[in-house]
Design an enzyme around this catalytic site. Structure first.
Site, PDB file in Angstrom:
ATOM      1  N   GLU A  30      -4.491   3.953   3.517  1.00 36.68           N
ATOM      2  CA  GLU A  30      -3.642   2.962   2.859  1.00 36.68           C
ATOM      3  C   GLU A  30      -4.269   2.612   1.512  1.00 36.68           C
ATOM      4  O   GLU A  30      -5.388   2.098   1.460  1.00 36.68           O
ATOM      5  CB  GLU A  30      -3.513   1.705   3.710  1.00 36.68           C
ATOM      6  CG  GLU A  30      -2.931   1.965   5.099  1.00 36.68           C
ATOM      7  CD  GLU A  30      -2.991   0.738   5.991  1.00 36.68           C
ATOM      8  OE1 GLU A  30      -1.941   0.129   6.224  1.00 36.68           O
ATOM      9  OE2 GLU A  30      -4.109   0.392   6.434  1.00 36.68           O
ATOM     10  N   ASN A  70       0.841   4.858   1.617  1.00 42.10           N
ATOM     11  CA  ASN A  70       0.237   5.361   2.852  1.00 42.10           C
ATOM     12  C   ASN A  70       0.308   6.881   2.948  1.00 42.10           C
ATOM     13  O   ASN A  70       1.342   7.478   2.653  1.00 42.10           O
ATOM     14  CB  ASN A  70       0.943   4.744   4.065  1.00 42.10           C
ATOM     15  CG  ASN A  70       0.921   3.227   4.019  1.00 42.10           C
ATOM     16  OD1 ASN A  70      -0.088   2.622   3.698  1.00 42.10           O
ATOM     17  ND2 ASN A  70       2.048   2.608   4.328  1.00 42.10           N
ATOM     18  N   THR A  97       0.823  -1.210   0.000  1.00 43.23           N
ATOM     19  CA  THR A  97       0.000   0.000   0.000  1.00 43.23           C
ATOM     20  C   THR A  97       0.859   1.262   0.000  1.00 43.23           C
ATOM     21  O   THR A  97       1.978   1.280   0.508  1.00 43.23           O
ATOM     22  CB  THR A  97      -0.941   0.035   1.220  1.00 43.23           C
ATOM     23  OG1 THR A  97      -0.169  -0.017   2.425  1.00 43.23           O
ATOM     24  CG2 THR A  97      -1.922  -1.120   1.175  1.00 43.23           C
TER      25      THR A  97
END
Length: 322
Positions: free
Chosen positions: A270, A225, A223
Site C-alpha cells: 500500500e 495498492n 493508498t
C-alpha cells in the site's frame, strides 16, 4: 514459437522460445544467465557483451530462463524472485541491449546435454557470434556445461567466449561477492540500502494498481495498492519509496504486509503518495524502495495507527529530501 514483444518507446525485443532470430538480430553477442535482480555482477556481464558487440558490429542480447530453474526442479515456487519476468525485462531494457531471449525452463531443457545446448540452441537456433557469461554460470544436464566447457566449445565451433570474474567491491568499500542470494538475504531483513549497493540500483517491484478496502482514504491516507509476486520475501514493514507512473516519479511511503491492526489478510503493498491527486486504478507502476523505516506493527486502535502513519510520512519525507 517466435513472439516479438517490443517494450513501449524501446528498441528492445523479447522473444520467447524462438526457433530462429529475425534479421535485425542475426548473429548476436549473447549474455547468458538467469539475471534475477539484474545486479552489479549481471551488469558487468552485460557491459562486456555490449562492448564486444560494438567491436564485432553485431546486435547484443540476453539469453535467460523462465521459470527459475530452482522452481522447476522443486515443482513449486521456492526462490524469492528479485525480478519476476516483467521486472527483469524492464531492467534489461535500460542497459542498451537489443533484446532478450526467454527460454522455457522445462524437462526438455533440464535434460539437454551441454553439447546439445551449444550446438542446437546457441548455434542452431540463435546463430550466435559470441557468448559472455559469469564465472558461476552452468548449463546442460547435471550442470555439466561450465565456463571452461563453454570456452572450449567456442574454440571448437568458431564463436568468441568471454567469462566475467566475480565482483567483490564497490566504490564504498569491500562487499561479499555480488550475487542474487546475498541480495535476497538483505531484503528479507528489510535492508534495502545494502540491496541497493549489491544491485547497483534501487530494489523495485512492478505491478498494476488494484482496488483495496479504501480504509486509507477515510483515514486521510489514500493508498495505491499492488499485489507483489507470490515469491516475495521482502520484510514486512514501512518504507520510504518512489513510484514511477506514466513517466513521472512521485515520492511516498509504503506499507508492505498483512495489516494486523485491520484484517491480518493477504500481503499487500500500500503506497501513499505525497501531494498527489488522481486516479491510479489499472495503471502499471514501478515502486522503488529507498529506505527502511520500521517493522509492521499491530496498534490498539485506529487513532494510534493514524498517529504513527503521520510520523512515518514525516520520516519518509525527510529521507527522500536527502
Amino acid at each position: 514459437m517466435n513472439i516479438e514483444t517490443p517494450l513501449p518507446n524501446q528498441s528492445f525485443t523479447i522473444l520467447r522460445d524462438p526457433e530462429s532470430l529475425p534479421g535485425h538480430l542475426a548473429n548476436p553477442v549473447v549474455a547468458l544467465g538467469n539475471f534475477d535482480g539484474v545486479h552489479r555482477g549481471h551488469a558487468a556481464v552485460i557491459n562486456r557483451a555490449r562492448a564486444l558487440a560494438i567491436r564485432l558490429g553485431k546486435p547484443c542480447m540476453v539469453l535467460t530462463f523462465e521459470p527459475h530453474p530452482a522452481d522447476f526442479f522443486a515443482g513449486r515456487s521456492v526462490v524469492f524472485r528479485l525480478t519476476p519476468e516483467t521486472a527483469k525485462a524492464q531492467s534489461l531494457s535500460r542497459l542498451g541491449l537489443n533484446g532478450m531471449v526467454v527460454l522455457s525452463f522445462n524437462k526438455m531443457l533440464a535434460t539437454m546435454q551441454a553439447e546439445d545446448f551449444v550446438q542446437d540452441l546457441l548455434i542452431g537456433r540463435l546463430g550466435i557470434s559470441a557468448a559472455v557469461a559469469g564465472y558461476d554460470f552452468h548449463f546442460g544436464k547435471g550442470r555439466a556445461g561450465s565456463p571452461g566447457f563453454l570456452k572450449d566449445a567456442g574454440q571448437r565451433l568458431g564463436f568468441v567466449v568471454e567469462i566475467i570474474q566475480k565482483i567483490v567491491a564497490d566504490q564504498d568499500g569491500s562487499l561479499e561477492a555480488v550475487h542474487s542470494g546475498a541480495t535476497r538475504e538483505a531484503l528479507e531483513r528489510g535492508d534495502v540500502g545494502l540491496a541497493r549497493r549489491l544491485l547497483g540500483h534501487k530494489y523495485f517491484v512492478t505491478g498494476t494498481i488494484i482496488h483495496g478496502q479504501k480504509l486509507g482514504r477515510t483515514l486521510g491516507f489514500p493508498t495505491a495498492n499492488l499485489q507483489l509476486d507470490p515469491s516475495s520475501k521482502l520484510r514486512h514493514g514501512i518504507y520510504a519509496v518512489r513510484m514511477e507512473v506514466d513517466g513521472e516519479t512521485h515520492d511516498g511511503v509504503a506499507s508492505w504486509g498483512r495489516r494486523p491492526t485491520v484484517d491480518n489478510g493477504a500481503p499487500l503493498l500500500e503506497v501513499f503518495l505525497f501531494d498527489f491527486s488522481g486516479d491510479l486504478y489499472g495503471k502499471k507502476v514501478e515502486v522503488g524502495f529507498v529506505e527502511w523505516i520500521r517493522g509492521e506493527e499491530k496498534f490498539d486502535d485506529l487513532d494510534t495507527m493514524v498517529a504513527r502513519i503521520e510520523q512515518d510520512e514525516a520520516e519518509a519525507r525527510a529521507i527522500l529530501a536527502r
